[in-house]
Design a protein around this motif. Sequence first.
Motif, PDB file in Angstrom:
ATOM      1  N   GLU A 245      10.794 -17.792  -6.761  1.00 15.13           N
ATOM      2  CA  GLU A 245      10.732 -16.338  -6.567  1.00 15.13           C
ATOM      3  C   GLU A 245       9.289 -16.010  -6.188  1.00 15.13           C
ATOM      4  O   GLU A 245       8.350 -16.744  -6.534  1.00 15.13           O
ATOM      5  CB  GLU A 245      11.167 -15.590  -7.834  1.00 15.13           C
ATOM      6  N   ALA A 246       9.125 -14.917  -5.462  1.00 16.20           N
ATOM      7  CA  ALA A 246       7.802 -14.575  -4.965  1.00 16.20           C
ATOM      8  C   ALA A 246       7.610 -13.063  -4.987  1.00 16.20           C
ATOM      9  O   ALA A 246       8.581 -12.306  -4.959  1.00 16.20           O
ATOM     10  CB  ALA A 246       7.627 -15.107  -3.545  1.00 16.20           C
ATOM     11  N   VAL A 247       6.361 -12.658  -5.045  1.00 19.20           N
ATOM     12  CA  VAL A 247       6.004 -11.243  -5.134  1.00 19.20           C
ATOM     13  C   VAL A 247       4.989 -10.926  -4.046  1.00 19.20           C
ATOM     14  O   VAL A 247       3.990 -11.647  -3.888  1.00 19.20           O
ATOM     15  CB  VAL A 247       5.338 -10.959  -6.511  1.00 19.20           C
ATOM     16  N   ARG A 248       5.261  -9.866  -3.289  1.00 13.36           N
ATOM     17  CA  ARG A 248       4.270  -9.379  -2.323  1.00 13.36           C
ATOM     18  C   ARG A 248       4.004  -7.918  -2.611  1.00 13.36           C
ATOM     19  O   ARG A 248       4.948  -7.175  -2.943  1.00 13.36           O
ATOM     20  CB  ARG A 248       4.787  -9.521  -0.884  1.00 13.36           C
ATOM     21  N   ALA A 249       2.751  -7.499  -2.500  1.00 16.24           N
ATOM     22  CA  ALA A 249       2.427  -6.080  -2.688  1.00 16.24           C
ATOM     23  C   ALA A 249       1.554  -5.605  -1.534  1.00 16.24           C
ATOM     24  O   ALA A 249       0.732  -6.365  -1.010  1.00 16.24           O
ATOM     25  CB  ALA A 249       1.711  -5.871  -4.016  1.00 16.24           C
ATOM     26  N   ASP A 250       1.737  -4.326  -1.172  1.00 10.47           N
ATOM     27  CA  ASP A 250       0.884  -3.753  -0.117  1.00 10.47           C
ATOM     28  C   ASP A 250      -0.565  -3.641  -0.590  1.00 10.47           C
ATOM     29  O   ASP A 250      -1.495  -3.796   0.199  1.00 10.47           O
ATOM     30  CB  ASP A 250       1.371  -2.341   0.260  1.00 10.47           C
ATOM     31  N   ARG A 251      -0.728  -3.332  -1.890  1.00  9.78           N
ATOM     32  CA  ARG A 251      -2.070  -3.169  -2.465  1.00  9.78           C
ATOM     33  C   ARG A 251      -2.083  -3.743  -3.864  1.00  9.78           C
ATOM     34  O   ARG A 251      -1.064  -3.691  -4.565  1.00  9.78           O
ATOM     35  CB  ARG A 251      -2.419  -1.674  -2.629  1.00  9.78           C
ATOM     36  N   GLN A 252      -3.234  -4.240  -4.282  1.00  8.18           N
ATOM     37  CA  GLN A 252      -3.428  -4.620  -5.684  1.00  8.18           C
ATOM     38  C   GLN A 252      -4.591  -3.785  -6.215  1.00  8.18           C
ATOM     39  O   GLN A 252      -5.633  -3.679  -5.552  1.00  8.18           O
ATOM     40  CB  GLN A 252      -3.782  -6.085  -5.820  1.00  8.18           C
ATOM     41  N   THR A 253      -4.392  -3.228  -7.403  1.00  7.11           N
ATOM     42  CA  THR A 253      -5.475  -2.428  -7.982  1.00  7.11           C
ATOM     43  C   THR A 253      -6.429  -3.290  -8.796  1.00  7.11           C
ATOM     44  O   THR A 253      -7.544  -2.870  -9.086  1.00  7.11           O
ATOM     45  CB  THR A 253      -4.899  -1.328  -8.886  1.00  7.11           C
ATOM     46  N   ALA A 254      -5.993  -4.475  -9.183  1.00  9.08           N
ATOM     47  CA  ALA A 254      -6.852  -5.376  -9.963  1.00  9.08           C
ATOM     48  C   ALA A 254      -6.635  -6.806  -9.481  1.00  9.08           C
ATOM     49  O   ALA A 254      -6.313  -7.703 -10.268  1.00  9.08           O
ATOM     50  CB  ALA A 254      -6.548  -5.236 -11.451  1.00  9.08           C
ATOM     51  N   GLY A 255      -6.794  -7.003  -8.160  1.00 11.27           N
ATOM     52  CA  GLY A 255      -6.652  -8.345  -7.591  1.00 11.27           C
ATOM     53  C   GLY A 255      -7.688  -9.265  -8.229  1.00 11.27           C
ATOM     54  O   GLY A 255      -8.836  -8.860  -8.443  1.00 11.27           O
ATOM     55  N   ARG A 256      -7.272 -10.490  -8.536  1.00 10.61           N
ATOM     56  CA  ARG A 256      -8.137 -11.394  -9.291  1.00 10.61           C
ATOM     57  C   ARG A 256      -8.532 -12.609  -8.478  1.00 10.61           C
ATOM     58  O   ARG A 256      -7.737 -13.148  -7.724  1.00 10.61           O
ATOM     59  CB  ARG A 256      -7.409 -11.876 -10.551  1.00 10.61           C
ATOM     60  N   GLY A 257      -9.769 -13.027  -8.672  1.00 10.02           N
ATOM     61  CA  GLY A 257     -10.218 -14.309  -8.141  1.00 10.02           C
ATOM     62  C   GLY A 257     -10.337 -15.290  -9.300  1.00 10.02           C
ATOM     63  O   GLY A 257      -9.813 -15.048 -10.390  1.00 10.02           O
TER      64      GLY A 257
ATOM     65  N   GLU B 148       2.477  -1.141  -4.793  1.00 11.68           N
ATOM     66  CA  GLU B 148       1.203  -1.348  -5.480  1.00 11.68           C
ATOM     67  C   GLU B 148       1.450  -2.008  -6.825  1.00 11.68           C
ATOM     68  O   GLU B 148       2.369  -1.623  -7.541  1.00 11.68           O
ATOM     69  CB  GLU B 148       0.520   0.017  -5.687  1.00 11.68           C
ATOM     70  N   VAL B 149       0.633  -2.991  -7.145  1.00 12.13           N
ATOM     71  CA  VAL B 149       0.667  -3.604  -8.485  1.00 12.13           C
ATOM     72  C   VAL B 149      -0.781  -3.834  -8.912  1.00 12.13           C
ATOM     73  O   VAL B 149      -1.709  -3.655  -8.111  1.00 12.13           O
ATOM     74  CB  VAL B 149       1.423  -4.962  -8.484  1.00 12.13           C
ATOM     75  N   ASP B 150      -0.963  -4.242 -10.163  1.00 12.91           N
ATOM     76  CA  ASP B 150      -2.326  -4.626 -10.551  1.00 12.91           C
ATOM     77  C   ASP B 150      -2.676  -5.967  -9.907  1.00 12.91           C
ATOM     78  O   ASP B 150      -3.628  -6.100  -9.155  1.00 12.91           O
ATOM     79  CB  ASP B 150      -2.517  -4.619 -12.076  1.00 12.91           C
ATOM     80  N   SER B 151      -1.826  -6.982 -10.170  1.00 13.20           N
ATOM     81  CA  SER B 151      -2.045  -8.299  -9.573  1.00 13.20           C
ATOM     82  C   SER B 151      -0.681  -8.964  -9.377  1.00 13.20           C
ATOM     83  O   SER B 151       0.115  -9.027 -10.325  1.00 13.20           O
ATOM     84  CB  SER B 151      -2.914  -9.145 -10.504  1.00 13.20           C
ATOM     85  N   THR B 152      -0.405  -9.433  -8.192  1.00 10.72           N
ATOM     86  CA  THR B 152       0.892 -10.072  -7.946  1.00 10.72           C
ATOM     87  C   THR B 152       1.079 -11.305  -8.834  1.00 10.72           C
ATOM     88  O   THR B 152       2.198 -11.634  -9.210  1.00 10.72           O
ATOM     89  CB  THR B 152       1.048 -10.453  -6.454  1.00 10.72           C
ATOM     90  N   ASN B 153      -0.015 -11.998  -9.176  1.00 13.03           N
ATOM     91  CA  ASN B 153       0.126 -13.170 -10.059  1.00 13.03           C
ATOM     92  C   ASN B 153       0.681 -12.763 -11.424  1.00 13.03           C
ATOM     93  O   ASN B 153       1.459 -13.500 -12.018  1.00 13.03           O
ATOM     94  CB  ASN B 153      -1.224 -13.872 -10.267  1.00 13.03           C
ATOM     95  N   LEU B 154       0.273 -11.597 -11.916  1.00 12.58           N
ATOM     96  CA  LEU B 154       0.752 -11.161 -13.239  1.00 12.58           C
ATOM     97  C   LEU B 154       2.213 -10.737 -13.180  1.00 12.58           C
ATOM     98  O   LEU B 154       2.968 -10.956 -14.127  1.00 12.58           O
ATOM     99  CB  LEU B 154      -0.119 -10.016 -13.770  1.00 12.58           C
ATOM    100  N   ILE B 155       2.640 -10.150 -12.069  1.00  9.22           N
ATOM    101  CA  ILE B 155       4.054  -9.779 -11.928  1.00  9.22           C
ATOM    102  C   ILE B 155       4.904 -11.056 -11.831  1.00  9.22           C
ATOM    103  O   ILE B 155       5.951 -11.182 -12.461  1.00  9.22           O
ATOM    104  CB  ILE B 155       4.279  -8.934 -10.654  1.00  9.22           C
ATOM    105  N   ALA B 156       4.412 -12.020 -11.056  1.00 12.05           N
ATOM    106  CA  ALA B 156       5.171 -13.265 -10.850  1.00 12.05           C
ATOM    107  C   ALA B 156       5.222 -14.118 -12.119  1.00 12.05           C
ATOM    108  O   ALA B 156       6.085 -14.985 -12.247  1.00 12.05           O
ATOM    109  CB  ALA B 156       4.556 -14.066  -9.711  1.00 12.05           C
TER     110      ALA B 156
END
Length: 249
Positions: free
Chosen positions: A41-53, A26-34
């Motif tokens: 390099e790439a980031v995948r998460a099972d869930r995002q708590t603050a996925g962004r559009g 779980e992360v807030d947003s994979t874009n913010l981690i990346a």
Amino acid sequence: MIHMASRFAPMRESDLAGWRLHEYREVDSTNLIAAAMPVWEAVRADRQTAGRGRFNRSWISDEGGLWLSAVLPAPAERQAVPLVVGLAVCSMLGSLGVRNLRMRWPNDILVGDRKLAGLLMDQFDPARVVAGIGLNVANHPGRRDPSLVASTVRLADLIAAPPALIELTRRVLAELRGLSLELQTGGFATLLPRINGLWDGVRQVELDLDGTLIRGDFLRVDDRGRLMLDTSGAILAFEPGEVRQLREI
Ligand code: BT5
């Protein structure tokens, strides 16, 4: 907010299709981690708590979907990136047997009128672009937001047995790497005909230019990645950042 020392701990790290992949529960947003990672390099998460559009809209990212961010080298033709990422995702989906796929400018991937995937590009520095990809697979976005029941679709609704998330990740990353290198060597012009084949023809649209509405026929994108709108009298060109929303009418 970029996480320089991330408060999220990866559950797995691996080398995949020329990429270094970091996977999280779980992360807030994979874009913010990346945002803090180097290219390829790439980031995948099972869930995002603050996925962004786009424009700070929220993106429902419940378990079972593909929530992935890939760090790409920023090409000279920067405006090409979201379109090339769309092409990569559509190629991958096409190779799985998904039919009637189309893109809706600038960043939606649809089957018919239902949204299967959304893309979000973030550029945190001049050398890198973070390409965020959200693909509904076997998750249930409509449970979280009932308004999405009628407007979304999942890969599991379209093909009999969708591959596991890690296999989808591998396929998308492989397409992305190949097309990014093609963009660097051949330029946007070599990919443009394939991209312009993804809109499924001319459509009547209404653009929201931050409050001002304008109607016309969406024709295609030009060699600068701009939307070309025929307003029966003039052909106008718009950059992605100028258009808050494109509505088909
Ligand atoms: C997008 O924005 O379509 C871009 C979505 C990008 C998501 C990925 S997931 C990995 C990476 N990390 C992130 O935090 N984001 C990226 P936009 O065009 O603004 O569309 C947002 C709208 O889509 C919302 O306002 C909802 O109406 C709708 N929506 C929200 N969740 C959805 C879902 N799971 N499936 C389909 N539509 C959804």
